[in-house]
Design a protein around this motif. Structure first.
Motif, PDB file in Angstrom:
ATOM      1  N   UNK A   1      33.236  34.456  37.792  1.00  0.00           N
ATOM      2  CA  UNK A   1      33.343  35.858  37.436  1.00  0.00           C
ATOM      3  C   UNK A   1      34.651  36.528  37.761  1.00  0.00           C
ATOM      4  N   UNK A   2      35.551  35.849  38.477  1.00  0.00           N
ATOM      5  CA  UNK A   2      36.870  36.426  38.715  1.00  0.00           C
ATOM      6  C   UNK A   2      37.716  36.227  37.458  1.00  0.00           C
ATOM      7  N   UNK A   3      38.681  37.116  37.241  1.00  0.00           N
ATOM      8  CA  UNK A   3      39.552  36.970  36.080  1.00  0.00           C
ATOM      9  C   UNK A   3      40.972  37.358  36.453  1.00  0.00           C
ATOM     10  N   UNK A   4      41.934  36.648  35.882  1.00  0.00           N
ATOM     11  CA  UNK A   4      43.337  36.934  36.137  1.00  0.00           C
ATOM     12  C   UNK A   4      44.010  37.552  34.912  1.00  0.00           C
ATOM     13  N   UNK A   5      43.185  37.878  33.888  1.00  0.00           N
ATOM     14  CA  UNK A   5      43.705  38.514  32.681  1.00  0.00           C
ATOM     15  C   UNK A   5      42.551  39.225  31.983  1.00  0.00           C
ATOM     16  N   UNK A   6      42.864  39.966  30.922  1.00  0.00           N
ATOM     17  CA  UNK A   6      41.874  40.740  30.202  1.00  0.00           C
ATOM     18  C   UNK A   6      41.116  39.854  29.218  1.00  0.00           C
ATOM     19  N   UNK A   7      39.851  39.581  29.486  1.00  0.00           N
ATOM     20  CA  UNK A   7      39.060  38.738  28.603  1.00  0.00           C
ATOM     21  C   UNK A   7      38.800  39.400  27.257  1.00  0.00           C
TER      22      UNK A   7
END
Length: 452
Positions: free
Chosen positions: A284-290
Protein backbone atom coordinates in the motif's frame (compact mmCIF):
# COMPACT_ATOMS: atom_id res chain seq x y z
CA UNK A 1 -8.50 -17.63 27.85
CA UNK A 2 -9.89 -21.12 28.34
CA UNK A 3 -13.23 -19.63 29.27
CA UNK A 4 -13.40 -17.85 25.94
CA UNK A 5 -12.98 -21.11 24.07
CA UNK A 6 -15.50 -22.91 26.25
CA UNK A 7 -18.33 -20.47 25.69
CA UNK A 8 -21.19 -21.40 23.46
CA UNK A 9 -23.03 -19.31 20.92
CA UNK A 10 -26.75 -19.95 20.33
CA UNK A 11 -26.37 -23.24 22.18
CA UNK A 12 -23.46 -24.47 20.09
CA UNK A 13 -19.77 -24.48 20.84
CA UNK A 14 -17.83 -21.69 19.11
CA UNK A 15 -15.54 -23.07 16.41
CA UNK A 16 -11.96 -22.00 15.70
CA UNK A 17 -12.97 -20.24 12.50
CA UNK A 18 -15.71 -18.32 14.30
CA UNK A 19 -13.24 -17.22 16.96
CA UNK A 20 -10.83 -15.90 14.32
CA UNK A 21 -13.54 -14.00 12.43
CA UNK A 22 -15.14 -12.61 15.58
CA UNK A 23 -11.82 -11.49 17.07
CA UNK A 24 -11.08 -9.33 14.03
CA UNK A 25 -14.63 -7.92 14.03
CA UNK A 26 -14.41 -7.01 17.73
CA UNK A 27 -11.01 -5.33 17.33
CA UNK A 28 -12.34 -3.31 14.36
CA UNK A 29 -15.40 -2.16 16.31
CA UNK A 30 -13.33 -1.13 19.34
CA UNK A 31 -10.92 0.74 17.05
CA UNK A 32 -13.79 2.54 15.31
CA UNK A 33 -15.27 3.65 18.65
CA UNK A 34 -11.88 4.96 19.82
CA UNK A 35 -11.42 6.91 16.58
CA UNK A 36 -14.87 8.49 17.06
CA UNK A 37 -13.66 10.18 20.26
CA UNK A 38 -12.93 13.93 19.85
CA UNK A 39 -9.42 13.33 21.24
CA UNK A 40 -8.64 11.26 18.13
CA UNK A 41 -8.76 14.25 15.75
CA UNK A 42 -6.56 17.33 15.53
CA UNK A 43 -9.61 19.62 15.52
CA UNK A 44 -11.15 17.99 18.59
CA UNK A 45 -14.34 17.15 16.69
CA UNK A 46 -16.00 13.75 16.51
CA UNK A 47 -15.65 11.91 13.18
CA UNK A 48 -18.64 10.23 11.44
CA UNK A 49 -18.87 6.53 12.23
CA UNK A 50 -18.44 5.34 8.62
CA UNK A 51 -15.04 7.06 8.32
CA UNK A 52 -13.92 5.68 11.68
CA UNK A 53 -15.12 2.19 10.78
CA UNK A 54 -13.40 2.41 7.39
CA UNK A 55 -10.12 3.54 8.96
CA UNK A 56 -10.28 0.90 11.72
CA UNK A 57 -11.07 -1.83 9.19
CA UNK A 58 -8.26 -0.69 6.91
CA UNK A 59 -5.80 -0.65 9.83
CA UNK A 60 -6.85 -3.94 11.45
CA UNK A 61 -6.98 -5.68 8.07
CA UNK A 62 -3.55 -4.13 7.29
CA UNK A 63 -4.78 -2.53 4.07
CA UNK A 64 -3.98 1.18 3.93
CA UNK A 65 -6.96 2.65 2.09
CA UNK A 66 -7.96 5.93 3.76
CA UNK A 67 -10.64 8.54 3.40
CA UNK A 68 -8.82 10.94 5.75
CA UNK A 69 -5.08 11.64 5.80
CA UNK A 70 -3.48 9.79 8.70
CA UNK A 71 -1.09 12.56 9.79
CA UNK A 72 -2.97 15.78 9.04
CA UNK A 73 -6.43 14.67 10.21
CA UNK A 74 -5.88 12.33 13.14
CA UNK A 75 -4.27 13.49 16.39
CA UNK A 76 -1.37 11.59 17.94
CA UNK A 77 -3.91 9.65 20.00
CA UNK A 78 -5.72 8.69 16.79
CA UNK A 79 -2.46 7.78 15.06
CA UNK A 80 -1.33 5.59 17.98
CA UNK A 81 -4.74 3.89 17.90
CA UNK A 82 -4.24 3.19 14.19
CA UNK A 83 -0.71 1.77 14.62
CA UNK A 84 -1.88 -0.46 17.50
CA UNK A 85 -4.68 -1.77 15.27
CA UNK A 86 -2.10 -2.41 12.54
CA UNK A 87 0.12 -4.36 14.92
CA UNK A 88 -2.81 -6.41 16.19
CA UNK A 89 -4.02 -7.01 12.65
CA UNK A 90 -0.55 -7.95 11.42
CA UNK A 91 0.17 -10.49 14.13
CA UNK A 92 -3.43 -11.51 14.53
CA UNK A 93 -5.44 -11.03 17.69
CA UNK A 94 -5.30 -14.73 18.47
CA UNK A 95 -1.49 -14.70 18.34
CA UNK A 96 -1.31 -11.89 20.88
CA UNK A 97 -3.99 -13.49 23.08
CA UNK A 98 -2.18 -16.83 22.96
CA UNK A 99 1.12 -15.14 23.84
CA UNK A 100 -0.38 -13.56 26.96
CA UNK A 101 -2.06 -16.85 27.80
CA UNK A 102 1.32 -18.60 27.54
CA UNK A 103 2.91 -16.12 29.92
CA UNK A 104 0.08 -16.51 32.43
CA UNK A 105 -0.60 -20.28 32.28
CA UNK A 106 2.49 -21.58 30.44
CA UNK A 107 0.40 -24.10 28.46
CA UNK A 108 -2.29 -23.65 25.80
CA UNK A 109 -5.35 -25.86 25.65
CA UNK A 110 -5.86 -28.18 22.67
CA UNK A 111 -8.66 -25.93 21.37
CA UNK A 112 -6.39 -22.88 21.57
CA UNK A 113 -3.61 -24.70 19.74
CA UNK A 114 -5.98 -25.73 16.96
CA UNK A 115 -7.17 -22.16 16.60
CA UNK A 116 -3.58 -20.93 16.30
CA UNK A 117 -2.81 -23.61 13.71
CA UNK A 118 -5.73 -22.38 11.61
CA UNK A 119 -5.03 -18.69 12.20
CA UNK A 120 -1.33 -18.80 11.30
CA UNK A 121 -1.41 -21.73 8.87
CA UNK A 122 1.37 -23.54 10.75
CA UNK A 123 2.00 -27.10 11.83
CA UNK A 124 0.35 -28.07 15.11
CA UNK A 125 3.59 -29.30 16.71
CA UNK A 126 5.39 -26.85 18.98
CA UNK A 127 2.71 -24.15 18.63
CA UNK A 128 3.73 -22.22 21.75
CA UNK A 129 7.39 -22.10 20.73
CA UNK A 130 6.41 -20.97 17.23
CA UNK A 131 4.21 -18.16 18.60
CA UNK A 132 7.10 -16.80 20.67
CA UNK A 133 9.40 -16.92 17.65
CA UNK A 134 6.82 -15.15 15.47
CA UNK A 135 6.30 -12.32 17.95
CA UNK A 136 10.02 -11.95 18.69
CA UNK A 137 10.90 -12.00 14.99
CA UNK A 138 8.21 -9.43 14.20
CA UNK A 139 9.39 -6.97 16.85
CA UNK A 140 13.03 -7.48 15.88
CA UNK A 141 12.36 -6.77 12.19
CA UNK A 142 10.22 -3.73 13.00
CA UNK A 143 12.88 -2.39 15.39
CA UNK A 144 15.65 -2.80 12.80
CA UNK A 145 13.59 -1.03 10.15
CA UNK A 146 12.55 1.67 12.61
CA UNK A 147 16.15 2.46 13.55
CA UNK A 148 17.28 2.74 9.92
CA UNK A 149 14.34 4.95 8.93
CA UNK A 150 14.73 7.10 12.07
CA UNK A 151 18.33 7.89 11.16
CA UNK A 152 17.24 8.87 7.64
CA UNK A 153 14.25 10.94 8.75
CA UNK A 154 16.47 12.76 11.28
CA UNK A 155 17.77 14.81 8.34
CA UNK A 156 14.24 16.13 7.73
CA UNK A 157 12.69 16.23 11.22
CA UNK A 158 13.58 16.74 14.85
CA UNK A 159 14.93 13.56 16.51
CA UNK A 160 11.72 12.69 18.43
CA UNK A 161 9.60 13.19 15.30
CA UNK A 162 12.08 11.23 13.16
CA UNK A 163 11.93 8.29 15.59
CA UNK A 164 8.11 8.45 15.68
CA UNK A 165 7.77 8.53 11.90
CA UNK A 166 10.50 5.94 11.45
CA UNK A 167 8.97 3.32 13.73
CA UNK A 168 5.41 4.05 12.56
CA UNK A 169 6.50 3.50 8.95
CA UNK A 170 8.49 0.39 9.87
CA UNK A 171 5.58 -1.28 11.71
CA UNK A 172 3.20 -0.36 8.91
CA UNK A 173 5.58 -1.72 6.26
CA UNK A 174 6.34 -5.04 7.97
CA UNK A 175 2.63 -5.60 8.62
CA UNK A 176 1.99 -4.73 4.95
CA UNK A 177 -0.43 -2.01 6.07
CA UNK A 178 0.55 0.98 3.92
CA UNK A 179 -0.40 3.65 6.47
CA UNK A 180 2.09 6.49 6.82
CA UNK A 181 2.51 9.69 8.83
CA UNK A 182 4.40 11.61 6.15
CA UNK A 183 1.39 13.72 5.18
CA UNK A 184 3.22 16.90 6.20
CA UNK A 185 5.53 16.43 3.19
CA UNK A 186 2.78 17.87 1.01
CA UNK A 187 2.93 15.07 -1.55
CA UNK A 188 0.21 13.11 -3.32
CA UNK A 189 1.60 9.77 -2.21
CA UNK A 190 3.17 8.41 0.94
CA UNK A 191 6.81 8.06 -0.15
CA UNK A 192 6.76 10.40 -3.18
CA UNK A 193 9.30 12.76 -1.65
CA UNK A 194 11.65 9.82 -1.09
CA UNK A 195 11.19 8.17 -4.51
CA UNK A 196 14.87 8.64 -5.35
CA UNK A 197 16.15 7.78 -1.86
CA UNK A 198 17.55 4.22 -1.82
CA UNK A 199 17.74 4.10 1.99
CA UNK A 200 14.01 4.68 2.47
CA UNK A 201 12.74 2.79 -0.57
CA UNK A 202 14.92 -0.30 -0.07
CA UNK A 203 14.31 -0.44 3.71
CA UNK A 204 10.54 -0.25 3.27
CA UNK A 205 10.65 -2.76 0.39
CA UNK A 206 12.65 -5.28 2.45
CA UNK A 207 10.20 -4.93 5.37
CA UNK A 208 7.25 -5.48 3.03
CA UNK A 209 8.80 -8.60 1.50
CA UNK A 210 9.77 -9.95 4.91
CA UNK A 211 6.26 -9.48 6.28
CA UNK A 212 4.68 -10.93 3.16
CA UNK A 213 6.64 -14.19 2.98
CA UNK A 214 4.74 -15.85 5.81
CA UNK A 215 5.69 -17.03 9.27
CA UNK A 216 6.15 -20.66 8.25
CA UNK A 217 8.66 -19.70 5.54
CA UNK A 218 10.65 -17.60 8.00
CA UNK A 219 10.83 -20.53 10.41
CA UNK A 220 12.59 -22.45 7.64
CA UNK A 221 14.87 -19.53 6.73
CA UNK A 222 15.93 -18.87 10.32
CA UNK A 223 16.41 -22.57 11.10
CA UNK A 224 19.86 -22.49 9.53
CA UNK A 225 19.00 -25.28 7.12
CA UNK A 226 20.23 -25.26 3.54
CA UNK A 227 17.65 -24.22 0.94
CA UNK A 228 17.48 -27.77 -0.44
CA UNK A 229 16.31 -28.93 3.00
CA UNK A 230 13.47 -26.40 3.22
CA UNK A 231 9.92 -27.73 3.05
CA UNK A 232 8.34 -27.87 -0.41
CA UNK A 233 5.89 -25.19 0.73
CA UNK A 234 8.71 -22.76 1.63
CA UNK A 235 10.59 -23.45 -1.60
CA UNK A 236 7.47 -22.78 -3.69
CA UNK A 237 6.55 -19.58 -1.81
CA UNK A 238 10.08 -18.17 -2.12
CA UNK A 239 10.31 -19.09 -5.81
CA UNK A 240 6.92 -17.59 -6.69
CA UNK A 241 7.66 -14.46 -4.66
CA UNK A 242 10.98 -13.86 -6.41
CA UNK A 243 9.44 -14.50 -9.83
CA UNK A 244 6.55 -12.08 -9.22
CA UNK A 245 8.88 -9.37 -7.91
CA UNK A 246 11.10 -9.65 -10.98
CA UNK A 247 8.18 -9.96 -13.40
CA UNK A 248 6.34 -6.96 -11.91
CA UNK A 249 9.43 -4.75 -11.94
CA UNK A 250 10.35 -5.55 -15.57
CA UNK A 251 6.74 -5.17 -16.75
CA UNK A 252 6.42 -1.77 -15.03
CA UNK A 253 9.68 -0.55 -16.56
CA UNK A 254 8.53 -1.63 -20.04
CA UNK A 255 5.01 -0.20 -19.70
CA UNK A 256 5.87 3.08 -17.99
CA UNK A 257 9.46 3.57 -19.18
CA UNK A 258 10.01 7.17 -20.18
CA UNK A 259 6.89 8.39 -18.37
CA UNK A 260 7.17 10.80 -15.44
CA UNK A 261 6.06 8.20 -12.87
CA UNK A 262 8.92 5.87 -13.77
CA UNK A 263 11.58 8.40 -12.72
CA UNK A 264 13.89 10.84 -14.43
CA UNK A 265 17.08 8.76 -14.11
CA UNK A 266 17.88 5.07 -14.54
CA UNK A 267 18.36 4.77 -10.77
CA UNK A 268 14.92 6.27 -10.06
CA UNK A 269 13.28 4.08 -12.70
CA UNK A 270 14.88 0.97 -11.21
CA UNK A 271 13.87 1.93 -7.67
CA UNK A 272 10.29 2.78 -8.67
CA UNK A 273 9.97 -0.40 -10.76
CA UNK A 274 11.13 -2.60 -7.90
CA UNK A 275 8.98 -0.71 -5.41
CA UNK A 276 5.93 -0.93 -7.71
CA UNK A 277 6.29 -4.72 -7.84
CA UNK A 278 6.91 -4.93 -4.09
CA UNK A 279 4.18 -2.65 -2.78
CA UNK A 280 1.53 -4.23 -5.00
CA UNK A 281 2.10 -7.45 -3.08
CA UNK A 282 -0.28 -6.04 -0.39
CA UNK A 283 1.76 -3.20 1.09
CA UNK A 284 0.00 0.00 0.00
CA UNK A 285 2.93 2.41 0.05
CA UNK A 286 3.53 4.40 -3.14
CA UNK A 287 6.42 6.47 -4.43
CA UNK A 288 4.41 8.05 -7.27
CA UNK A 289 0.85 8.92 -8.28
CA UNK A 290 -0.98 5.72 -9.23
CA UNK A 291 -3.69 7.84 -10.85
CA UNK A 292 -1.19 8.75 -13.56
CA UNK A 293 -0.52 5.15 -14.62
CA UNK A 294 -1.69 3.64 -17.90
CA UNK A 295 -4.71 1.33 -17.81
CA UNK A 296 -2.50 -1.59 -18.86
CA UNK A 297 -0.24 -0.92 -15.86
CA UNK A 298 -3.27 -0.75 -13.57
CA UNK A 299 -4.43 -4.12 -14.91
CA UNK A 300 -0.99 -5.55 -14.18
CA UNK A 301 -1.30 -4.11 -10.69
CA UNK A 302 -4.67 -5.80 -10.19
CA UNK A 303 -3.15 -9.17 -11.07
CA UNK A 304 -0.33 -8.71 -8.55
CA UNK A 305 -2.73 -7.48 -5.86
CA UNK A 306 -5.05 -10.42 -6.46
CA UNK A 307 -2.19 -12.88 -5.93
CA UNK A 308 -0.90 -11.21 -2.76
CA UNK A 309 1.79 -12.64 -0.47
CA UNK A 310 2.57 -15.84 1.38
CA UNK A 311 0.04 -17.95 3.24
CA UNK A 312 0.12 -17.32 6.99
CA UNK A 313 1.68 -13.87 6.47
CA UNK A 314 0.44 -10.32 6.98
CA UNK A 315 -0.45 -10.19 3.28
CA UNK A 316 -3.80 -10.59 1.58
CA UNK A 317 -4.87 -11.90 -1.83
CA UNK A 318 -5.28 -15.54 -2.82
CA UNK A 319 -1.63 -16.08 -1.70
CA UNK A 320 1.41 -17.26 -3.65
CA UNK A 321 0.90 -20.85 -2.51
CA UNK A 322 -2.60 -20.86 -4.04
CA UNK A 323 -1.16 -19.56 -7.32
CA UNK A 324 1.37 -22.39 -7.25
CA UNK A 325 -1.41 -24.97 -6.72
CA UNK A 326 -3.34 -23.51 -9.66
CA UNK A 327 -0.22 -23.58 -11.85
CA UNK A 328 0.51 -27.23 -11.10
CA UNK A 329 -3.19 -28.07 -11.56
CA UNK A 330 -3.17 -26.55 -15.04
CA UNK A 331 0.15 -28.25 -15.81
CA UNK A 332 -1.22 -31.65 -14.78
CA UNK A 333 -4.45 -31.07 -16.74
CA UNK A 334 -2.58 -30.17 -19.93
CA UNK A 335 -0.49 -33.31 -19.57
CA UNK A 336 -3.61 -35.45 -19.18
CA UNK A 337 -2.91 -36.41 -15.56
CA UNK A 338 -5.68 -37.09 -13.06
CA UNK A 339 -3.43 -36.22 -10.12
CA UNK A 340 -1.76 -32.87 -9.41
CA UNK A 341 1.96 -33.38 -8.89
CA UNK A 342 4.43 -30.95 -7.37
CA UNK A 343 7.92 -32.33 -7.70
CA UNK A 344 7.53 -36.00 -6.85
CA UNK A 345 4.69 -35.40 -4.40
CA UNK A 346 0.96 -35.62 -5.04
CA UNK A 347 -1.16 -32.63 -4.07
CA UNK A 348 -4.16 -33.59 -1.87
CA UNK A 349 -7.40 -33.40 -3.83
CA UNK A 350 -9.00 -31.23 -1.14
CA UNK A 351 -6.21 -28.65 -1.47
CA UNK A 352 -6.81 -28.37 -5.23
CA UNK A 353 -10.56 -27.95 -4.73
CA UNK A 354 -10.06 -25.24 -2.10
CA UNK A 355 -7.55 -23.39 -4.28
CA UNK A 356 -9.91 -23.32 -7.27
CA UNK A 357 -12.93 -22.42 -5.13
CA UNK A 358 -11.05 -19.67 -3.30
CA UNK A 359 -9.76 -18.09 -6.51
CA UNK A 360 -13.03 -18.16 -8.44
CA UNK A 361 -15.17 -16.91 -5.54
CA UNK A 362 -12.82 -14.04 -4.68
CA UNK A 363 -12.49 -13.06 -8.34
CA UNK A 364 -16.27 -12.98 -8.77
CA UNK A 365 -16.88 -10.98 -5.58
CA UNK A 366 -14.10 -8.48 -6.35
CA UNK A 367 -15.21 -7.83 -9.94
CA UNK A 368 -18.87 -7.56 -8.93
CA UNK A 369 -17.92 -5.05 -6.19
CA UNK A 370 -15.93 -3.01 -8.70
CA UNK A 371 -18.89 -2.85 -11.08
CA UNK A 372 -21.18 -1.76 -8.22
CA UNK A 373 -18.80 1.01 -7.10
CA UNK A 374 -18.44 2.19 -10.70
CA UNK A 375 -22.23 2.45 -11.07
CA UNK A 376 -22.86 3.94 -7.62
CA UNK A 377 -20.33 6.73 -8.12
CA UNK A 378 -20.48 7.18 -11.92
CA UNK A 379 -16.77 6.34 -12.16
CA UNK A 380 -14.79 4.61 -14.92
CA UNK A 381 -14.63 0.84 -14.45
CA UNK A 382 -10.82 0.42 -14.32
CA UNK A 383 -10.21 2.78 -11.34
CA UNK A 384 -13.18 1.21 -9.56
CA UNK A 385 -11.85 -2.30 -10.12
CA UNK A 386 -8.39 -1.19 -8.99
CA UNK A 387 -10.00 0.02 -5.76
CA UNK A 388 -11.80 -3.27 -5.09
CA UNK A 389 -8.77 -5.41 -5.96
CA UNK A 390 -6.73 -3.20 -3.64
CA UNK A 391 -9.24 -3.68 -0.81
CA UNK A 392 -9.62 -7.45 -1.27
CA UNK A 393 -5.85 -7.90 -1.51
CA UNK A 394 -5.45 -5.71 1.61
CA UNK A 395 -3.05 -3.56 -0.43
CA UNK A 396 -4.30 -0.03 0.15
CA UNK A 397 -3.19 1.56 -3.11
CA UNK A 398 -5.63 3.84 -4.89
CA UNK A 399 -5.91 5.98 -7.98
CA UNK A 400 -7.24 8.71 -5.70
CA UNK A 401 -10.98 7.98 -5.72
CA UNK A 402 -11.36 6.69 -2.14
CA UNK A 403 -12.20 9.98 -0.33
CA UNK A 404 -15.00 10.80 -2.79
CA UNK A 405 -16.81 7.46 -2.70
CA UNK A 406 -20.38 7.13 -1.44
CA UNK A 407 -21.11 5.67 1.98
CA UNK A 408 -22.44 2.42 0.47
CA UNK A 409 -19.21 2.09 -1.52
CA UNK A 410 -17.18 2.47 1.67
CA UNK A 411 -19.22 -0.31 3.27
CA UNK A 412 -18.45 -2.52 0.26
CA UNK A 413 -14.74 -1.80 0.60
CA UNK A 414 -14.89 -2.54 4.35
CA UNK A 415 -16.41 -5.93 3.55
CA UNK A 416 -13.70 -6.65 0.97
CA UNK A 417 -10.89 -5.66 3.36
CA UNK A 418 -12.32 -7.92 6.08
CA UNK A 419 -12.75 -10.72 3.55
CA UNK A 420 -9.19 -10.32 2.32
CA UNK A 421 -7.58 -10.33 5.77
CA UNK A 422 -9.62 -12.98 7.54
CA UNK A 423 -9.98 -15.15 4.45
CA UNK A 424 -13.06 -16.16 2.53
CA UNK A 425 -12.72 -19.82 3.55
CA UNK A 426 -12.49 -18.84 7.24
CA UNK A 427 -15.61 -16.70 6.94
CA UNK A 428 -17.55 -19.37 5.06
CA UNK A 429 -16.57 -22.01 7.62
CA UNK A 430 -17.46 -19.61 10.45
CA UNK A 431 -20.93 -19.03 8.97
CA UNK A 432 -21.53 -22.70 8.24
CA UNK A 433 -24.35 -24.09 10.40
CA UNK A 434 -23.18 -27.69 10.15
CA UNK A 435 -20.91 -29.88 8.06
CA UNK A 436 -21.79 -32.99 6.17
CA UNK A 437 -21.55 -35.87 8.66
CA UNK A 438 -21.08 -38.35 5.85
CA UNK A 439 -18.29 -36.37 4.20
CA UNK A 440 -15.20 -38.52 3.77
CA UNK A 441 -17.13 -41.66 4.71
CA UNK A 442 -19.65 -42.21 1.91
CA UNK A 443 -18.20 -42.71 -1.55
CA UNK A 444 -20.67 -41.43 -4.15
CA UNK A 445 -20.90 -42.81 -7.72
CA UNK A 446 -19.01 -40.89 -10.38
CA UNK A 447 -20.69 -38.88 -13.14
CA UNK A 448 -19.23 -38.46 -16.62
CA UNK A 449 -18.92 -34.79 -17.50
CA UNK A 450 -17.54 -33.19 -20.67
CA UNK A 451 -14.71 -30.67 -20.16
CA UNK A 452 -13.15 -28.38 -22.80
Amino acid sequence: MNKVFQKRTFGKRVTSTQIIALSFAVVILIGALLLMLPISTRTGESTPFIHCLFTATSATCVTGLVTLDTFTYWSYFGQVTIIVLIQIGGLGFMTIAALFSTFIRKNLSLKEKMTMVQSLNIDRTGVQSIIKKIVAGTFLAEAAGGIILSFRFAFDYSLPMAVYKGFFTSISAFCNAGFDVLGDRGEFSSLASYSSDPTVIITVAVLIIAGGLGFFVWLDILSGKKIKNYSIFSKVVIAVTMFLLFFGAVAFALLEGGNEVSGETLEETTLNSLFFSTTLRTAGFSSFNFGALKETTLLLGMILMFIGGGSGSTAGGIKTSTLAVLFFTVKSALRGRNDVLIGRRKMPYGTVIRAVGLTLSLLFITILSGVLISELNSLPLIPSLFETFSAMGTVGLSTGITPGLSELSLWILCFLMFLGRVGILTIFYALAIKTQKNEGIVDYPEVKFGIG
